[in-house]
Scaffold this motif. Structure first.
Motif, PDB file in Angstrom:
ATOM      1  N   MET A 164     -13.246   7.364   0.204  1.00  0.00           N
ATOM      2  CA  MET A 164     -12.648   7.355  -1.085  1.00  0.00           C
ATOM      3  C   MET A 164     -12.233   6.086  -1.771  1.00  0.00           C
ATOM      4  N   PRO A 165     -12.130   6.042  -2.916  1.00  0.00           N
ATOM      5  CA  PRO A 165     -11.603   4.536  -3.379  1.00  0.00           C
ATOM      6  C   PRO A 165     -10.292   4.239  -2.981  1.00  0.00           C
ATOM      7  N   GLY A 166     -10.172   2.981  -2.611  1.00  0.00           N
ATOM      8  CA  GLY A 166      -8.802   2.430  -2.265  1.00  0.00           C
ATOM      9  C   GLY A 166      -8.497   2.715  -0.849  1.00  0.00           C
ATOM     10  N   VAL A 167      -9.083   3.753  -0.144  1.00  0.00           N
ATOM     11  CA  VAL A 167      -8.299   4.109   0.858  1.00  0.00           C
ATOM     12  C   VAL A 167      -8.474   3.023   2.140  1.00  0.00           C
ATOM     13  N   LEU A 168      -7.479   2.797   2.748  1.00  0.00           N
ATOM     14  CA  LEU A 168      -7.316   1.582   3.808  1.00  0.00           C
ATOM     15  C   LEU A 168      -7.319   2.120   5.078  1.00  0.00           C
ATOM     16  N   LEU A 169      -6.584   3.485   5.373  1.00  0.00           N
ATOM     17  CA  LEU A 169      -6.633   3.714   6.580  1.00  0.00           C
ATOM     18  C   LEU A 169      -6.029   5.457   6.643  1.00  0.00           C
ATOM     19  N   VAL A 170      -6.378   6.141   7.507  1.00  0.00           N
ATOM     20  CA  VAL A 170      -5.804   7.558   7.559  1.00  0.00           C
ATOM     21  C   VAL A 170      -5.582   7.574   9.190  1.00  0.00           C
ATOM     22  N   LEU A 171      -4.348   7.707   9.251  1.00  0.00           N
ATOM     23  CA  LEU A 171      -3.632   7.802  10.587  1.00  0.00           C
ATOM     24  C   LEU A 171      -3.511   9.318  11.035  1.00  0.00           C
TER      25      LEU A 171
ATOM     26  N   ALA B 228       0.891  -1.290  -0.003  1.00  0.00           N
ATOM     27  CA  ALA B 228      -0.208   0.067  -0.091  1.00  0.00           C
ATOM     28  C   ALA B 228       0.844   1.308   0.113  1.00  0.00           C
ATOM     29  N   TYR B 229       0.322   2.271  -0.287  1.00  0.00           N
ATOM     30  CA  TYR B 229       0.927   3.527  -0.343  1.00  0.00           C
ATOM     31  C   TYR B 229       0.474   4.611   0.549  1.00  0.00           C
ATOM     32  N   ALA B 230       1.461   5.317   1.203  1.00  0.00           N
ATOM     33  CA  ALA B 230       1.136   6.326   2.373  1.00  0.00           C
ATOM     34  C   ALA B 230       1.566   7.850   1.672  1.00  0.00           C
ATOM     35  N   VAL B 231       0.601   8.519   1.946  1.00  0.00           N
ATOM     36  CA  VAL B 231       0.828  10.275   1.660  1.00  0.00           C
ATOM     37  C   VAL B 231       0.524  10.907   3.090  1.00  0.00           C
ATOM     38  N   PRO B 232       1.540  11.627   3.418  1.00  0.00           N
ATOM     39  CA  PRO B 232       1.168  12.554   4.445  1.00  0.00           C
ATOM     40  C   PRO B 232       0.414  13.541   4.211  1.00  0.00           C
ATOM     41  N   VAL B 233      -0.402  14.303   5.157  1.00  0.00           N
ATOM     42  CA  VAL B 233      -1.040  15.349   5.187  1.00  0.00           C
ATOM     43  C   VAL B 233      -0.037  16.361   6.094  1.00  0.00           C
ATOM     44  N   CYS B 234       0.134  17.628   5.306  1.00  0.00           N
ATOM     45  CA  CYS B 234       0.991  18.586   6.275  1.00  0.00           C
ATOM     46  C   CYS B 234       0.402  19.604   6.860  1.00  0.00           C
ATOM     47  N   ALA B 235       0.563  20.040   7.889  1.00  0.00           N
ATOM     48  CA  ALA B 235      -0.044  21.293   8.427  1.00  0.00           C
ATOM     49  C   ALA B 235       0.315  22.637   7.546  1.00  0.00           C
ATOM     50  N   THR B 236      -0.855  23.358   7.555  1.00  0.00           N
ATOM     51  CA  THR B 236      -0.762  24.654   6.929  1.00  0.00           C
ATOM     52  C   THR B 236      -0.731  26.081   7.755  1.00  0.00           C
TER      53      THR B 236
ATOM     54  N   ALA C  29      -2.518   9.345   4.799  1.00  0.00           N
ATOM     55  CA  ALA C  29      -3.486   8.539   4.227  1.00  0.00           C
ATOM     56  C   ALA C  29      -2.853   7.255   3.418  1.00  0.00           C
ATOM     57  N   ILE C  30      -3.360   6.243   3.648  1.00  0.00           N
ATOM     58  CA  ILE C  30      -2.887   4.840   3.155  1.00  0.00           C
ATOM     59  C   ILE C  30      -3.811   4.469   2.412  1.00  0.00           C
ATOM     60  N   ALA C  31      -3.326   4.131   0.981  1.00  0.00           N
ATOM     61  CA  ALA C  31      -4.480   3.414   0.009  1.00  0.00           C
ATOM     62  C   ALA C  31      -3.733   2.592  -0.717  1.00  0.00           C
ATOM     63  N   GLU C  32      -4.501   1.999  -1.475  1.00  0.00           N
ATOM     64  CA  GLU C  32      -4.106   0.816  -2.509  1.00  0.00           C
ATOM     65  C   GLU C  32      -3.204   1.393  -3.585  1.00  0.00           C
ATOM     66  N   THR C  33      -3.382   2.446  -3.972  1.00  0.00           N
ATOM     67  CA  THR C  33      -2.414   3.117  -4.939  1.00  0.00           C
ATOM     68  C   THR C  33      -1.981   4.467  -4.586  1.00  0.00           C
ATOM     69  N   PHE C  34      -0.818   4.815  -5.119  1.00  0.00           N
ATOM     70  CA  PHE C  34      -0.228   6.069  -4.695  1.00  0.00           C
ATOM     71  C   PHE C  34      -1.328   7.233  -4.802  1.00  0.00           C
ATOM     72  N   GLN C  35      -1.757   7.188  -6.099  1.00  0.00           N
ATOM     73  CA  GLN C  35      -2.801   8.257  -6.614  1.00  0.00           C
ATOM     74  C   GLN C  35      -4.211   8.328  -5.608  1.00  0.00           C
ATOM     75  N   GLN C  36      -4.539   7.005  -5.235  1.00  0.00           N
ATOM     76  CA  GLN C  36      -5.631   7.230  -4.279  1.00  0.00           C
ATOM     77  C   GLN C  36      -4.987   7.709  -2.928  1.00  0.00           C
TER      78      GLN C  36
END
Lengths: 767, 334
Positions: free
Chosen positions: A84-91, A59-67, A130-137
């Motif tokens: 959303m499609p493919g989303v496995l987990l949001v930590l 799976a692919y993880a993409v961080p959310v960054c503070a603004t 956010a962790i999902a099945e694909t990087f784009q997701q």
């Protein structure tokens, strides 16, 4: 971390006496300009970097960054992302589970584990992943996480003129070095220089961005990382994740450079690991170029007041350096700008003070030549200003101020050849033809500026272990939990083993970049080569000893029944010490006769601190850098056209990779001198130029004619090979030599880097 | 990047009809044409562009470079920047365009980027490109973060209280000095627009970069026949030697007559909210002798109405020097 702290840090293992104090016979493989043994893997794309690892079900993880740059998370809504499609987990803070700080050895970068609380300390700080099945997701899900903040006051001011307590008081400047009475000497000095210099925050931008691929398998982690220290990474991550060390293995086979930014683990590593454990799936997290500017360290901004007191004939009566650097809210990172100040020049009166100023920025981390590089920009600029004030040639002034005694420690240098660096460099550059008058030198329609500065960086080595197998097929394997950050460690290690055994480099398999191997050195502080090669040599010697002991056992051996101490191995052939190598037989024949798959040897060598003789000396590398700029006053266009870099870095093991590092340092120095600065928007704290179009680094077209020369004088206190590390030494002189050359061409003295067109437009020089 | 539909247009009509479904041709468009993709895809990745449909126009027969009967040249909208820059007729008759193209981007990008796409290249303003910040060009009515922010690269000419974003293109500066004409196919048929009228000042509607309407597709750019004996030059100034947007640039196209400037076309880059034609400079130059004093007068006139921001006052002088040098170099061998 300054150099001495770094050296303390890397001193692993018990003190071990140096192996063979006698210098080896000159050999073709040592010092050879050998191509990298891993070059074909890299040029064909088959070398696997951290993010190149892929696994089934990954799976692919993409961080959310503070603004915001400071405040608290007031709400964090993942409901849209979750659906959303493919989303496995949001930590996030609410569900990450425990992550720990480390206090039991090793060094982390940010001491605060990610999501430890809901406080924001800097713009870009990870608030969720956010962790999902694909990087784009995963990217789309990260963009859909809604975060509300309660902002707080913050400070990202570039000026470091904050009011701070007095010297010695808590929070006030520390005295880093002191001798004599510098204040009195300065006030009494007939010639004075008193100037303040500044270097900006710079962001490490290795080609390969940080990444972690975390694999969780039944209680054990394998983390594929891009790390300058797999052993430290393992030690730290075990503590952060709260599991035994043996349950974490760090793999970092190939690294697309680091410049210090990859010395210590960063929070994304823990995020990938937790996600892999929670999902029981491999997880890949790649830090984006944008996040490189907030989340994985930077060289902090420095502000340095230099005072020099001198006599009219150029004796240095006093030297004072009072510097500050910014650090983050959460960590105390001192940029040791006084690294080289106390010993570079002879003076009886000296003081260096150091203070920290907090800003809402990510935690700084060492960048190539930490401390010394910004520090020498200030000191060497001041020396140039002194030379001008004295109407003295800046090379001559430095030659006159040279010293063979470290006046801070009152010890001789093990090997100081700064004078030779200056003289050889002058000769190669043609310095004698320099007309010191501003704007006086021409090349067609352009004005030339020539500048010089010197560099120094501590020489040291840490403890290291290595294992060697000499195999019955005539090949060899050498392994150590060190890593090659792209500088040529694989190749250098092969050269040492080849030198010891006579086995050709192309028959040597070097295995690095795996924490499960015997502990090797970090790739940092210019210590990797110096640290690892004694242990490789020791392991090779141990393996050879096994070969010799085995040579006397088989009845078929020509050495049957002899005393192994009468034997030796030269160029891969075992022979009697009192006879020539031709008389002997190849080691692999011995192994076959003895029915051995291989002869194995382990080597464990201590750091230079374990060498009592080394403690009596001050050990440093030196260099001198000469820069020519071309200046077109009509359009305020300035380019570096020519650089000569002369380096006293001990013995050079591989001329090609070493030259490559020095040339790279020149280009990096051009970036530092003319282009690079991380700009924090004062209204929100965002490092606003967080991309490669707005954070400008030199291109190939900016690279000048570069002439690198090594003195190649072995340091007698750096073990058998006399090699010091050279990772940092090529950089420090470039920026001050550039500003000196800029002054020579334009009459504009730039004391705050980088030199910008804005500064140059003020030049009065015309064609 | 948002998910989107991808279609491939095989006829002009099909492309135009698809794009006509978008409520706007500007910021917020739901349908976008994609040619080289060198700018659009970048912006989609950072959520600055969020089209729900991409129409690939690469199959349309718009990539030819053909002479016009009167000696001009038509550049197909899909002609790649590299092909235009290296075209023998461009090199001979319009060197300013070749120089401008070759000073922009990188060889890889120029191999993909097209004439039409480059015309529509969007600003590199850091606030436009980051959805964390207010930007009237990206989201009308949110404000301009660049004013009072990091605006070193941004415009000093043609700005408004709502936007100071620079048009980043090199090509468009040269096309402006060449007085190119842009051919557009729209839902209501074909039209031609002089480049001078193609770009809009930001005013209160910085979300609109050009006069294009939904469904409009640029099909070609026409260069007028070169004036015999004309000299042209593009000069670009920047912090580093390659691969960077202009701090200041100048495109000049001149004819001389016995040391006097007969005709002059002047356009500035890196300083304007659109490719900046300077009629003021042209007016000064025409009829005067080609000497440093004239050039400096022209430069002063070109920047007379400059309105610098907190970080880019230096661009006023830099832009003047850029123009003076371009004029000096272009006339040196006349």
């Amino acid at each position: 971390m300054d150099f001495s702290e770094f050296i303390d840090f890397i001193q692993t293992g018990a003190p071990v006496p140096p192996t063979n104090p006698a210098a080896p016979e000159p050999s073709s493989v040592i010092g050879a300009a050998l191509p990298r043994i891993d070059g074909p893997l890299k040029t064909t794309g088959s070398a696997r970097y951290a993010s190149d690892y892929n696994f089934p079900r990954m799976a692919y993880a993409v961080p959310v960054c503070a603004t915001i740059a400071s405040g608290k998370i007031s709400s964090l809504d993942t409901s849209a992302a979750d659906k959303m499609p493919g989303v496995l987990l949001v930590l996030h803070h609410g569900n990450i589970g425990p992550l720990f700080r480390n206090a039991s050895g090793g060094r982390n970068s940010e001491n605060r584990p990610p999501f430890e609380d809901e406080t924001i300390y800097y713009w870009g700080q990870y608030v969720a992943v956010a962790i999902a099945e694909t990087f784009q997701q995963a990217q789309a899900a990260a963009a859909a996480v809604r975060v509300q903040y309660t902002p707080d006051k913050f400070n990202v001011a570039t000026s470091l003129d904050d009011s701070i307590p007095a010297i010695g008081a808590p929070g006030g400047p520390r005295i880093a070095s002191h001798r004599g009475d510098p204040d009195a000497a300065f006030h009494a000095a007939p010639i004075q220089i008193d100037q303040t210099y500044a270097t900006p925050a710079e962001t490490h931008n290795p080609m390969e961005m940080h990444a972690t691929v975390a694999v969780w398998d039944n209680g054990k982690y394998t983390l594929y990382e891009t790390s300058q220290g797999v052993v430290n990474h393992q030690l730290v991550m075990a503590q952060v994740l709260g599991i035994p060390k043996e349950n974490v293995e760090i793999i970092s086979r190939f690294i697309g450079s680091g410049f210090g930014g990859k010395l210590f683990p960063w929070p994304h590593s823990a995020l990938a690991a937790v996600a892999a454990r929670q999902l029981n799936r491999p997880v890949k997290l790649t830090v984006s170029r944008k996040m490189m500017f907030s989340n994985v360290g930077h060289r902090p901004r420095t502000q340095q007041r230099i005072r020099l007191g001198a006599t009219p004939d150029g004796k240095l009566l006093s030297l004072q350096q009072d510097y500050r650097n910014h650090t983050s809210i959460t960590d105390d990172i001192r940029e040791n700008c006084g690294e080289a100040t106390p010993f570079l020049y002879s003076t009886a009166n000296l003081q260096v003070t150091s203070a920290l100023v907090r800003r809402n920025v990510g935690t700084p981390t060492p960048m190539r030549g930490p401390g010394a590089v910004p520090g020498l920009f200030a000191l060497e600029s001041a020396i140039d200003e002194l030379a001008i004030k004295l109407k003295k040639d800046p090379v001559q002034l430095r030659l006159d101020l040279d010293t063979l005694i470290d006046e801070e420690k009152n010890k001789p240098f093990s090997s100081r050849h700064l004078k030779e660096c200056l003289l050889v460099g002058s000769e190669k550059f043609g310095w004698a033809k320099r007309n010191p008058e501003i704007g006086s030198m021409r090349k067609g329609d352009l004005i030339l500026g020539w500048g010089v500065a010197v560099a120094s960086w501590g020489a040291g080595r840490g403890g290291s272990e290595a294992s060697v197998l000499l195999r019955a097929d005539g090949s060899a394997r050498v392994s150590s939990a060190s890593q090659d950050i792209g500088t040529g460690t694989y190749t250098v290690v092969a050269q040492i083993l080849s030198d010891k055994t006579g086995i050709p480099v192309n028959r040597i398999n070097v295995v690095l970049g795996d924490s499960s191997l015997v502990a090797g050195p970090m790739s940092g502080g210019s210590t990797a080569t110096a640290s690892i090669i004694p242990s490789v040599a020791a392991a090779a010697n141990a393996a050879i000893k096994v070969v010799l002991a085995s040579a006397v056992r088989p009845a078929a051996s020509p050495f049957f029944g002899q005393d192994p101490d009468t034997l030796t191995m030269t160029a891969g052939r075992v022979h009697r010490k009192d006879q020539t190598p031709d008389s002997g037989i190849p080691f692999q024949d011995i192994l076959r006769m003895a029915n051995l798959a291989s002869a194995n040897g382990d080597g464990k060598t201590g750091g230079h601190g374990s060498d009592t003789k080394a403690l009596d000396y001050s050990m440093h590398s030196f260099g001198a850098q000469f820069v020519e700029v071309e200046w077109d006053p009509g359009i305020a266009k300035l380019r570096v056209s020519r650089v000569v870099s002369v380096v006293d870095g001990g013995r050079i093991i591989n001329k090609r990779t070493a030259t490559n590092q020095m040339a790279g340092a020149v280009v990096m120095g051009i970036g530092m001198g003319l282009l690079e600065q991380t700009i924090y928007d004062p209204r929100n704290g965002h490092p606003i130029n967080d991309n490669f179009a707005d954070y400008v680094v030199p291109t190939a077209a900016d690279s000048p004619d570069i002439d690198v020369h090594f003195l190649d004088i072995p340091d007698p206190l750096m073990g058998e090979y006399g090699a010091r590390g050279i990772g940092e030494i090529g950089l420090a002189g470039i920026a001050p030599a550039i500003t000196a050359a800029v002054y020579h061409a334009t009459g504009v003295r730039v004391r705050e880097l980088p030199v910008r067109i804005e500064d140059l437009l003020t030049s009065k020089v015309q064609i | 990047m948002d998910a989107f539909n991808f279609t491939r247009a095989t006829t002009l009509d099909q492309a135009v009809q698809s794009a006509a479904q978008s409520p706007t041709a500007h910021s917020g468009a739901t349908v976008r044409f994609v040619a080289g993709g060198t700018n659009l895809i970048d912006m989609m990745k950072i959520y600055v562009e969020r089209p729900s449909q991409l129409v690939d126009i690469n199959d349309l027969p718009l990539d030819k470079i053909t002479p016009t009967p009167n000696g001009g040249l038509v550049l197909g909208a899909l002609a790649r920047n590299s092909d235009v820059a290296n075209h023998p007729t461009v090199l001979r008759d319009y060197p300013v365009l070749s120089q401008a193209l070759l000073s922009g981007a990188s060889p890889q990008l120029r191999n993909m980027a097209t004439t039409g796409g480059n015309l529509l290249q969007r600003t590199r303003c850091v606030y436009f490109r980051d959805t964390a910040h207010a930007c009237n060009k990206r989201e009308p009515g949110t404000g301009c973060s660049a004013i009072g922010g990091h605006n070193r690269m941004l415009a000093i000419l043609g700005t408004s209280p709502d936007c100071i974003a620079t048009n980043p293109s090199d090509q468009n500066v040269a096309l402006t000095a060449l007085e190119a004409t842009i051919q557009i196919q729209g839902p209501k048929g074909q039209r031609s627009v002089p480049i001078h009228d193609f770009y809009l000042l930001p005013g209160t509607t910085p979300n609109r970069d050009t006069i294009l309407e939904p469904g409009d597709l640029i099909t070609s750019v026409t260069l007028p026949p070169p004036t015999p004996g004309s000299k042209s030059l593009y000069l670009k100034l920047r912090d580093r030697a390659a691969y960077e947007f202009a701090l200041a640039s100048a495109a000049v196209v001149l004819t001389l007559d016995h040391g006097k400037i007969h005709t002059a076309r002047v356009a500035l880059g890196g300083v304007g909210t659109k490719p900046w034609r300077s009629l003021e400079a042209e007016h000064i130059l025409q009829g005067r002798s080609a000497d440093p004093a004239t050039f400096r007068l022209a430069a002063e006139a070109a920047l007379k109405n400059a309105h610098p921001q907190s970080e880019n006052a230096f661009k006023v002088e830099l832009s003047k020097r850029c123009l003076v040098r371009a004029l000096t170099t272009a006339t040196r061998n006349a």
